[in-house]
Motif scaffolding. Structure first.
Motif, PDB file in Angstrom:
ATOM      1  N   ASP A 166      46.816  41.761  38.228  1.00  0.00           N
ATOM      2  CA  ASP A 166      47.183  40.426  38.669  1.00  0.00           C
ATOM      3  C   ASP A 166      46.947  40.359  40.176  1.00  0.00           C
ATOM      4  N   GLU A 167      45.805  39.812  40.561  1.00  0.00           N
ATOM      5  CA  GLU A 167      45.398  39.823  41.959  1.00  0.00           C
ATOM      6  C   GLU A 167      46.406  39.084  42.834  1.00  0.00           C
ATOM      7  N   GLU A 168      46.963  38.008  42.350  1.00  0.00           N
ATOM      8  CA  GLU A 168      47.906  37.236  43.162  1.00  0.00           C
ATOM      9  C   GLU A 168      49.158  38.044  43.465  1.00  0.00           C
ATOM     10  N   ASN A 205      48.280  40.856  45.905  1.00  0.00           N
ATOM     11  CA  ASN A 205      48.113  40.316  47.255  1.00  0.00           C
ATOM     12  C   ASN A 205      49.452  39.978  47.882  1.00  0.00           C
ATOM     13  N   TYR A 218      51.903  43.962  38.018  1.00  0.00           N
ATOM     14  CA  TYR A 218      50.737  44.127  38.883  1.00  0.00           C
ATOM     15  C   TYR A 218      49.488  44.546  38.122  1.00  0.00           C
ATOM     16  N   ALA A 256      44.973  50.245  45.679  1.00  0.00           N
ATOM     17  CA  ALA A 256      44.622  48.839  45.852  1.00  0.00           C
ATOM     18  C   ALA A 256      45.255  48.268  47.119  1.00  0.00           C
ATOM     19  N   ARG A 264      43.443  46.824  50.673  1.00  0.00           N
ATOM     20  CA  ARG A 264      43.638  45.436  51.085  1.00  0.00           C
ATOM     21  C   ARG A 264      44.178  45.315  52.510  1.00  0.00           C
TER      22      ARG A 264
END
Length: 468
Positions: free
Chosen positions: A46-48, A51, A88, A99, A103
């Motif tokens: 889940d990229e959101e 992040n 996640y 990850a 980032r």
């Protein structure tokens, strides 16, 4: 049409289904399991959410140098394996940590500022400079009572011996301070009377008469007692003991004290200094002894400090013959000189943290040396101009003494012990052989000595290991 469920020519739908079931049953069980596991994949990350987590932990993820540090941070945050998978979309904590590490940009925050361990005590340094000069009031008070041509030689000889002995004794006492004040006090209690006796004997051997020898003995006793108080850090007690001299020097321009007070005030200051020493030694002996006194350092360790004291005394004497006020200026400036020694160490530590290469640190060390030395010489320049002393001779002599003291502060004792006596010997020999060239030869000798000591300072103290 052709495909898995299409009807082959000459066949029926039921026949085709039967053939596929038979083919599936005929496959080995291991292959069937493999196909099943390939179909049970986790949902994509889940990229959101990832992040959002990266933004929340950016200030702690940024300084990390490896994803494992981020994994430890996530574990400390209490993220469970179930949360990592469901929220996640990562199979484990290490995958999520990698990850986040990718980032968040790398940041390297400045280390927290710590107090400067070499921050000088300004009041104490100025007080010490004043204490070095105040005993000169005794000579001013007693000047009409002695014949300079006959008595000065004994006082000068005794002063040179006391200076050399005091430097060596002070070094040894500071070494013993590591084992506690009691050990340092014991060293001073034995060494100071021996030094006073040697200085008095040297004055008597120089041909001084009885009164001159007595004055030399009083001078030697005071210098030994003052050295004890300064090593033990009792500057204010020494200042209090010198009150009679301060009072006498203050009223002297407006009032003639007479012979009784001219002798009595220095004698009272000497007695008060002796009482202060008694109090300081008693307090030092009452201090708890160190658990481990350590091995006594050999006497030869203090030898170079005594040799430097001898060379420095001779250089100052040669300068004083031409310019007496220059000696007073040098004496008072020892307080600021000590302050600048502390600043050099503090600025060197700062340069060590800022430099990235040995060559860069050497360049910064040269800048620090130039800054401190220039600051010291600028203090003396007005004195030289106001008194009419030769600025070049005074400033070069001051540079020689300061760089020598700087090397000694870092435990580099032999270069000053060799260079300063050699410069004094060369200048003294020239003064004897060619009396008219004494000032110019002293300037040349001091210049060569200052240059040699500055080069030695950069060579030794320009290495990071000396300041680590």
């Amino acid at each position: 049409m052709s495909g898995p469920m299409s009807l082959e020519p000459g066949g029926t739908h039921q026949d085709t289904l039967a053939l596929r079931l038979a083919d599936t049953a005929a496959r080995p069980p291991r292959r069937l399991w493999a196909e099943t596991t390939l179909t049970l994949r986790l949902p994509g990350p889940d990229e959101e959410e990832v992040n959002r987590l990266a933004a929340e932990l950016a200030d702690r993820v940024g300084p990390a140098v490896h994803p494992y540090e981020v994994a430890a941070l996530l574990e400390a945050e209490g993220l469970s394996a179930e949360v990592i998978r469901e929220r996640y979309g990562h199979p484990n904590i290490f995958s999520l940590a990698a990850a986040l590490y990718e980032r968040v940009p790398r940041v390297f925050p400045e280390p927290a500022r710590t107090p400067d361990p070499w921050r000088p005590d300004t009041v104490r340094c100025l007080l010490r400079g004043l204490l070095f000069a105040l005993p000169g009031l005794a000579y001013l008070l007693t000047a009409p009572l002695w014949n300079p041509g006959r008595h000065a030689t004994g006082l000068v000889v005794a002063g040179i011996v006391s200076w050399a002995w005091g430097q060596a004794l002070g070094h040894r006492a500071y070494l013993r301070l590591v084992a506690g004040q009691r050990e340092a006090a014991r060293t001073l209690l034995i060494g100071a009377p021996v030094g006073a006796a040697l200085a008095t004997a040297a004055a008597a051997a120089s041909g001084a008469g009885g009164p001159a020898t007595g004055a030399a003995a009083a001078q030697s006793l005071y210098l030994g007692a003052a050295g004890i108080l300064l090593v033990l850090g009792r500057e204010r007690l020494l200042l209090l003991a010198l009150t009679p001299l301060i009072v006498g020097g203050a009223v002297l321009p407006w009032w003639e004290p007479g012979t009784l007070l001219r002798v009595g005030l220095p004698a009272a200051a000497l007695l008060a200094t002796g009482a202060a020493v008694t109090r300081a030694l008693r307090a030092a002996y009452a201090a708890p002894a160190a658990a481990d006194g350590g091995e006594r350092p050999p006497l030869r360790k203090s030898l170079p400090y005594g040799l430097f004291g001898l060379g420095a005394a001779l250089l100052v004497l040669l300068e004083g013959r031409a310019e007496p006020y220059a000696v007073i200026a040098l004496t008072v400036s020892m307080g600021p000189a000590e302050w600048l020694l502390y600043r050099f160490r503090g600025l060197s530590v700062t340069a060590l943290g800022a430099a990235t290469t040995p060559a860069g640190f050497l360049l910064r060390s040269a800048g620090v040396l130039g800054l401190c030395l220039t600051g010291y010489l600028l203090l003396l320049l007005p004195v030289a101009l106001l008194t009419g002393a030769d600025p070049a001779a005074l400033l070069l002599l001051a540079a020689t003494l300061w760089t020598a003291l700087l090397l000694q502060a870092f435990g580099v004792a032999w270069p000053p012990a060799v260079i300063c006596p050699a410069a004094a010997g060369a200048a003294g020999a020239a003064a004897l052989l060619a009396p008219g060239s004494g000032a110019s030869v002293l300037t040349l000798a001091a210049g060569l000595a200052a240059t040699a000591l500055a080069g030695c300072t950069l060579r030794v103290l320009g290495r990071p290991a000396r300041h680590a």
